[in-house]
Design an enzyme around this catalytic site. Sequence first.
Site, short mmCIF file in Angstrom:
data_model
loop_
_atom_site.label_atom_id
_atom_site.label_comp_id
_atom_site.label_asym_id
_atom_site.label_seq_id
_atom_site.Cartn_x
_atom_site.Cartn_y
_atom_site.Cartn_z
N VAL A 197 -2.15 0.59 0.93
CA VAL A 197 -0.84 -0.05 0.88
C VAL A 197 0.13 0.85 1.63
O VAL A 197 -0.10 2.05 1.77
CB VAL A 197 -0.35 -0.27 -0.56
CG1 VAL A 197 -1.18 -1.36 -1.25
CG2 VAL A 197 -0.37 1.01 -1.37
N SER A 198 1.21 0.26 2.12
CA SER A 198 2.10 0.99 3.03
C SER A 198 3.04 1.96 2.33
O SER A 198 3.45 2.96 2.91
CB SER A 198 2.93 0.00 3.86
OG SER A 198 2.09 -0.81 4.64
N LYS A 199 3.40 1.68 1.08
CA LYS A 199 4.40 2.51 0.40
C LYS A 199 3.76 3.32 -0.71
O LYS A 199 2.90 2.85 -1.44
CB LYS A 199 5.52 1.63 -0.17
CG LYS A 199 6.31 0.88 0.90
CD LYS A 199 7.43 0.07 0.28
CE LYS A 199 8.24 -0.66 1.35
NZ LYS A 199 9.33 -1.47 0.77
#
Length: 204
Positions: A8-10
Amino acid sequence: MLVGYMRVSKADGSQTTDLQRDALLAAGVDPLKLYEDHASGKKDDRPQLAACLKGLNAGDTLLVWKLDRLGRDLRHLVNTVHNLTERGIGLKVLTGEGAAIDTTTASGKLVFGIFAALAEFERELISERTIAGLASARARGRNGGRPYKMTPAKLRLAMASMGKPGTKVSDLCTELGVSRQTLYRHVSPTGELRPDGSKLLVGN
């Protein structure tokens, strides 16, 4: 053996890998064979991906939920899968635009071959545009003097060229109109992005 990779990006907890985890487990991946990163896809520093790729052995298959979970960009993705293929490791994408990719099957290899061809086409276009732009600049008398700064287009050409047999760094610097110091500040000798290069591409 099946091995799963999630991302996931965050890293602030606002995104979770629950959906990816459920899909990978349903596909038969052992919970102990799941790797998970919380980082932007554009970042080089993805320690769990590095550990995942290092731990794979011939005959294993790497599963990802979607294609964009694995690669930073098309070029990075193609290089990663080529490396896996050379090691006798398969890749299977469960959903999304790349769901037809399963390099353990003939049809899946064909689909990925199309992706690889598109990546090569993209590199050729970037090269042609960069060379044409430099020729245009020279025609307007912008020759010599202080080298021009690195641009996204020049950087992509440098990434595609560095590390290839026959590439001479001095010739590449001349073609791009940048100094050797500028080139190496943005890209490594093998074509991987360095921090300054990542910043340049993120901003464009």
